[in-house]
Design an enzyme around this catalytic site. Structure first.
Site, PDB file in Angstrom:
ATOM      1  N   HIS A 168      -8.894  16.344 -51.100  1.00 53.22           N
ATOM      2  CA  HIS A 168      -9.154  17.683 -50.870  1.00 53.22           C
ATOM      3  C   HIS A 168      -8.622  18.420 -49.571  1.00 53.22           C
ATOM      4  CE1 HIS A 168     -12.078  17.864 -54.246  1.00 53.22           C
ATOM      5  NE2 HIS A 168     -11.096  18.153 -54.979  1.00 53.22           N
ATOM      6  N   CYS A 268     -19.037  20.540 -50.445  1.00 51.06           N
ATOM      7  CA  CYS A 268     -18.870  20.603 -52.203  1.00 51.06           C
ATOM      8  C   CYS A 268     -20.010  20.574 -52.748  1.00 51.06           C
ATOM      9  CB  CYS A 268     -17.790  19.435 -52.434  1.00 51.06           C
ATOM     10  SG  CYS A 268     -18.805  17.786 -52.070  1.00 51.06           S
TER      11      CYS A 268
HETATM   12  C1  CIR Z   1     -14.405  13.808 -57.386  1.00 54.61           C
HETATM   13  O1  CIR Z   1     -13.719  12.979 -57.041  1.00 54.61           O
HETATM   14  O2  CIR Z   1     -14.110  14.860 -57.933  1.00 54.61           O
HETATM   15  C2  CIR Z   1     -15.795  13.850 -56.820  1.00 54.61           C
HETATM   16  N1  CIR Z   1     -16.400  12.426 -56.808  1.00 54.61           N
HETATM   17  C3  CIR Z   1     -15.921  14.287 -55.468  1.00 54.61           C
HETATM   18  C4  CIR Z   1     -15.812  15.787 -55.093  1.00 54.61           C
HETATM   19  C5  CIR Z   1     -15.717  16.351 -53.840  1.00 54.61           C
HETATM   20  N2  CIR Z   1     -15.506  17.604 -53.808  1.00 54.61           N
HETATM   21  C6  CIR Z   1     -15.389  18.374 -52.900  1.00 54.61           C
HETATM   22  O3  CIR Z   1     -15.199  17.985 -51.643  1.00 54.61           O
HETATM   23  N3  CIR Z   1     -15.041  19.554 -52.964  1.00 54.61           N
END
Ligand code: CIR
Length: 273
Positions: A168, A268
């Protein structure tokens, strides 16, 4: 300020991740403890924490940041890039209905069914909204933000992330305050910095941190207090020197090792409103 958080489900180890966890699998109990420590810190710095119960069908549901983008009184419920995560958003939508400042909620999927976007690709500083294109967020997702939020603040699309392996946008850059950003001191960070500057000139001061993971900090109390990732001594040196010593920012290190195994960053795990 309110924070929305979502409990970490017992199914967390089945999350989407690019990390090879075979030799050192996710320890669920420890992950829950690390998440609870994070929520505890939040509680001390926001007016109210809204808890969304875990959804066992959605192992990634604790990463609430990805679910919605909020600018002032308007929220967009995202259509996430990872198919397995798309249905987790309803819990967060219900929570948003409880937040007094949110006056309307729209659904990305209804505006453009081909748009995808994760909130981790969106950085709203109060003055500008940056959206990074990634393997999760497409141009049409960015276009929905432009269409929806442009009247409220300038929206800029950042494209250079696509040349790198970051999940991201906010894995590369995060906010200390409305004039200061933390950015990773790698090629991806340099390219993103140049793109941000091409849109906003000298509006932002950049603090470069040597590693990627710690370039994502959680900034609270208008940047007077931050949470950073424990276990990265090179970046910690910069944080202690440039944030704590030079700028008087209060800092708190949290160990989030089990969430890192799920590609989770600090921002997140909450939506701050
Ligand atoms: C994913 O791959 O979507 C989740 N395991 C991790 C998401 C992390 N989100 C973020 O940093 N905004």
């Amino acid at each position: 300020m309110y924070a929305i958080v979502r409990e970490l489900p017992s199914s967390f180890a089945s999350c989407v991740t690019s990390v090879d966890n075979k030799t050192d699998p996710i320890n669920i109990e420890l992950a829950k403890k690390q998440h609870a420590d994070y929520v505890e810190v939040l509680k001390q710095h926001v007016k109210g924490v809204i808890h969304v119960p875990a959804d066992e069908e959605h192992p990634d549901c604790c990463f609430v940041e990805d679910n919605a983008v909020i600018v002032q009184d308007l929220a967009i419920i995202n259509y996430l890039g990872a198919e397995s995560r798309r249905k987790e958003v309803s819990g967060v939508e219900n929570a948003l209905k409880e937040v007094p400042v949110i006056k309307s909620i729209v659904h990305m999927h209804e505006i453009d069914p081909k748009a995808t976007l994760d909130g981790g690709d969106v950085l709203y500083t109060g003055s500008h909204l940056f959206v990074g294109l990634s393997h999760r967020t497409n141009q049409r997702g960015a276009d929905v933000l432009i269409k929806t939020f442009s009247e409220k603040c300038p929206v800029y699309v950042i494209k250079s992330l696509l040349n790198f392996n970051a999940l991201h946008f906010k894995c590369i850059v995060s906010m200390l305050n409305d004039h200061t950003l933390l950015i990773t001191d790698h090629q991806a960070g340099h390219d993103v910095l140049n793109e941000i500057k091409s849109h906003t000139g000298d509006h932002y001061t950049f603090i470069k941190v040597p590693e990627q993971i710690p370039s994502n900090i959680l900034s609270l109390d208008d940047g007077k207090f931050i949470v950073y990732q424990q276990g990265f001594p090179e970046s910690e040196k910069v944080i202690l020197e440039e944030l704590e010593k030079q700028r008087g920012v209060k800092v708190k290190a949290l160990c989030m090792s089990e969430l890192i195994k799920a590609d989770g960053a600090l921002t997140c795990c909450s939506i701050l409103i």
